[in-house]
Design a protein around this motif. Structure first.
Motif, PDB file in Angstrom:
ATOM      1  N   THR A 175     -22.700  49.819 -10.696  1.00  0.00           N
ATOM      2  CA  THR A 175     -21.809  50.792 -11.473  1.00  0.00           C
ATOM      3  C   THR A 175     -21.699  52.060 -10.624  1.00  0.00           C
ATOM      4  O   THR A 175     -22.908  52.631 -10.478  1.00  0.00           O
ATOM      5  CB  THR A 175     -22.168  51.204 -13.140  1.00  0.00           C
ATOM      6  N   GLU A 217     -21.077  55.942 -11.106  1.00  0.00           N
ATOM      7  CA  GLU A 217     -21.065  56.799 -12.044  1.00  0.00           C
ATOM      8  C   GLU A 217     -20.922  58.367 -11.814  1.00  0.00           C
ATOM      9  O   GLU A 217     -21.306  58.814 -10.683  1.00  0.00           O
ATOM     10  CB  GLU A 217     -22.215  56.909 -13.252  1.00  0.00           C
ATOM     11  N   THR A 248     -12.341  55.098 -17.631  1.00  0.00           N
ATOM     12  CA  THR A 248     -13.026  53.696 -17.158  1.00  0.00           C
ATOM     13  C   THR A 248     -11.903  53.127 -15.903  1.00  0.00           C
ATOM     14  O   THR A 248     -10.917  52.820 -16.113  1.00  0.00           O
ATOM     15  CB  THR A 248     -13.080  52.728 -18.288  1.00  0.00           C
ATOM     16  N   TRP A 255     -12.420  50.701 -11.891  1.00  0.00           N
ATOM     17  CA  TRP A 255     -13.310  49.683 -11.200  1.00  0.00           C
ATOM     18  C   TRP A 255     -13.123  49.715 -10.019  1.00  0.00           C
ATOM     19  O   TRP A 255     -12.121  50.189  -9.248  1.00  0.00           O
ATOM     20  CB  TRP A 255     -12.998  48.249 -11.936  1.00  0.00           C
ATOM     21  N   PRO A 292     -17.851  48.129 -11.766  1.00  0.00           N
ATOM     22  CA  PRO A 292     -17.240  49.214 -12.626  1.00  0.00           C
ATOM     23  C   PRO A 292     -17.353  50.320 -12.148  1.00  0.00           C
ATOM     24  O   PRO A 292     -18.331  50.774 -11.349  1.00  0.00           O
ATOM     25  CB  PRO A 292     -18.202  48.889 -13.904  1.00  0.00           C
ATOM     26  N   PRO A 312     -19.820  49.549 -19.355  1.00  0.00           N
ATOM     27  CA  PRO A 312     -18.867  48.599 -18.867  1.00  0.00           C
ATOM     28  C   PRO A 312     -18.665  47.427 -19.542  1.00  0.00           C
ATOM     29  O   PRO A 312     -20.006  47.046 -19.609  1.00  0.00           O
ATOM     30  CB  PRO A 312     -18.753  48.615 -17.532  1.00  0.00           C
ATOM     31  N   ASN A 345     -19.120  40.266 -18.750  1.00  0.00           N
ATOM     32  CA  ASN A 345     -20.372  40.858 -17.852  1.00  0.00           C
ATOM     33  C   ASN A 345     -20.946  40.097 -17.147  1.00  0.00           C
ATOM     34  O   ASN A 345     -22.381  39.848 -16.902  1.00  0.00           O
ATOM     35  CB  ASN A 345     -21.107  41.756 -18.654  1.00  0.00           C
TER      36      ASN A 345
END
Length: 604
Positions: free
Chosen positions: A123, A125, A188, A190, A206, A224, A257
């Motif tokens: 991920t 961030e 959000t 990706w 993500p 996510p 997921n």
């Protein structure tokens, strides 16, 4: 119906028990085990998504400067993020290696193409206004790669968009490239490979960008939740099948997921692949009485997803990167590439519930369309499967998103006048080799990896090869496109570099009506139904570059469904494109002198 089903306008033979599931209402499932027979390293590599060890996310990352208490200072959810965003000065650095690795997300073992050995990938961030710097190392021996940062506008940096043959050359085997992306928007997102259909092999992950919230608050950011169809063949074999004269493929499973169980007993007797039916399901923890934010992402190759949680209402607060006035629903529909953020209050009477993702079988080609994950309230026994019952919400079978009248952006933006209008038809045809391809606005697209359109436009080129399907919008400030789908197949159409104003969608021809002209919905992917239309508009001149507009079904863009918009080309010539972009092309050119890329499709 026997063993034949009509899916996306095709007659498809599928096993009768699977056909029964294909006509299900939301949540018609046989009983399943929570599984867990395989370790996480065996199923999903180094990923922690889908496990109870997955982290919760903060309101924002606290290692930023926080003037006035927030990294974005006094900017708020009503700030026009197309004109203003913070400049935090913070760089978030990531180091990604793309390499092959053996995984078994549903127990069926195969070789994937992974980011840092994980599926889904790590991920990313950041806070609104941060710079995201990602160095990508290509550890594949026999093919190029790239990463596209889906939904990021790349304003005045189109060379960071990650599309080989359009904004860059592929990253050659053994070489690296560093992307530098500004978090101009928040919410959000990706990332995924844009090299052929490579991301169907697992090359995706993500992105969470923290930003201001509107009035609806929440207690826990669960993070996510990726939904994707999954295939038990390697991606290149799938592309070969799709590009054959009679080719189409059906997904073998559906994942939440990166997890779901698979019934290994259904495999052919001569299939010697390692398979474990108890691969395990994703698990989530809910805190009773608290409001949870879920960041839903359709990261699939072909499937339209319908998401629900038994006994819980979903409050939609964002579509793609656009916060919307909240509205409630029991089922959220996501086309490929779309993201929907929802709030869910843990107010149920049971201590465990099923989370469900259904592939909409009338809209997609799926052998096993149903995915489950388990949600556990505080102190619930996580070894027991939930006993909850699904919502009885029939699939409308329209293959569309929510009614546009429901989706009202929080940051209001009136529709400007269109200075240029296109009517672009979607058609199928059979080429001289007997292969079914798509034409978008009369052309079946094919990329030239060695000649990125953006770099040619920088040199003043405006006479492009026909198969590159380039449309120059000149200095037009706002451009309208009426997508006329002359096929029975629904398509999630995605525009790079812009948020589209969504003016209208429906069956048949457009009657000229515009939904919510004073503040139309905006997003970067929208569903167009079979034999229908969608009308979009984008503010072209404000972001000079060369931007793909394409179907996000991996096999459809492979088959030529893509057009390029060259926006404000005179300003493209004034860009100072970093030397690293040209160096990547030199490296790719050197590699291709002694290696022939197996480009059997459009390249994207």
């Amino acid at each position: 119906m026997g063993n034949a089903a009509s899916i996306q306008g095709r007659s498809v033979s599928i096993p009768s028990e699977l056909e029964t599931r294909a006509t299900h209402r939301t949540g018609t499932y046989s009983r399943t085990s929570l599984g867990g027979g395989l370790s996480q390293s065996k199923t999903n590599g180094k990923s922690v998504l889908g496990t109870v060890d997955a982290p919760e996310y903060p309101y924002f990352m606290t290692n930023n400067p926080t003037p006035n208490g927030y990294p974005w200072s006094k900017l708020n959810a009503h700030t026009n993020y197309y004109k203003t965003h913070p400049n935090t000065g913070v760089i978030r650095k990531y180091d990604f290696t793309i390499a092959r690795g053996t995984i078994a997300p549903d127990g069926y073992e195969l070789e994937g193409i992974l980011v840092n050995g994980a599926f889904p990938g790590p991920t990313i961030e950041a806070n609104w206004g941060d710079i995201i710097q990602v160095t990508v190392h290509n550890a594949l021996e026999d093919e190029g790669t790239s990463l596209h940062w889906h939904g990021f506008l790349q304003t005045d940096t189109p060379w960071e968009d990650g599309v080989p043959g359009i904004t860059q050359c592929p990253i050659a085997p053994g070489k690296s490239f560093t992307y530098q992306i500004v978090a101009e928007m928040y919410g959000t997102g990706w990332y995924h490979s844009h090299y052929s259909a490579q991301y169907a092999a697992g090359t995706l992950g993500p992105i969470v960008i923290h930003g201001p919230r509107d009035k609806r608050d929440y207690d826990v950011d669960v993070g996510p939740i990726l939904l994707n169809d999954w295939y038990h063949e390697e991606y290149f074999d799938l592309v070969e099948t799709v590009m054959s004269p009679t080719g189409f493929v059906l997904s073998d499973n559906n994942l939440i997921n990166g997890k779901n169980n698979f019934n290994c007993s259904t495999l052919a007797a001569d299939d010697t692949t390692t398979c474990n039916s108890q691969a395990g399901l994703s698990k989530f923890k809910f805190k009773k009485g608290k409001v949870h934010r879920l960041r839903l992402i359709n990261a699939g190759a072909e499937a339209l997803q319908r998401f629900s949680i038994d006994g819980h209402t979903l409050t939609v607060i964002a579509n793609d990167f656009i916060q919307v006035v909240p509205y409630d629903t029991k089922v959220v529909t996501l086309g490929i590439g779309q993201r929907v953020d929802v709030l869910v209050k843990a107010n149920g009477k049971l201590d465990a519930y099923w989370m469900r993702a259904n592939i909409s079988s009338p809209c997609s080609l799926a052998r096993q369309p149903n995915a489950l994950a388990a949600i556990y309230y505080d102190k619930a026994d996580q070894t027991k499967q939930p006993a909850s019952t699904a919502w009885d919400v029939p699939d409308p079978e329209t293959c569309t998103n929510d009614d546009l009248a429901l989706t009202v952006p929080v940051m209001k933006l009136p529709l400007p006048a269109a200075e240029l209008t296109y009517d672009m038809t979607v058609e199928t045809f059979v080429n001289g080799s007997g292969i079914n391809l798509f034409k978008f606005d009369g052309v079946d697209f094919r990329a030239n990896y060695n000649s990125p359109t953006l770099l040619l436009a920088k040199l003043g080129e405006d006479d492009f090869e026909d198969q590159w399907n380039v449309r120059s919008t000149g200095t037009a400030k706002s451009v309208r496109v009426n997508v006329i789908n002359n096929t029975p197949i629904p398509h999630p159409v995605h525009l790079h570099g812009f948020n589209m104003y969504i003016l209208h969608e429906g069956a048949g021809a457009w009657d000229g009506t515009i939904i919510n002209r004073n503040n139309p919905m905006r997003r970067d992917v929208i569903q167009v139904q079979g034999n229908g239309h969608v009308v979009i508009q984008f503010d072209a001149a404000g972001n000079p570059g060369v931007w793909p507009f394409h179907c996000h079904i991996a096999w459809h863009v492979s088959a030529g469904f893509l057009v390029q918009f060259a926006t404000n080309p005179k300003k493209i010539e004034k860009y100072r494109i970093p030397n690293t972009v040209a160096e990547t092309c030199r490296q790719w050119g050197k590699w291709t002198k002694s290696n022939i890329p197996l480009q059997i499709d459009s390249g994207l």
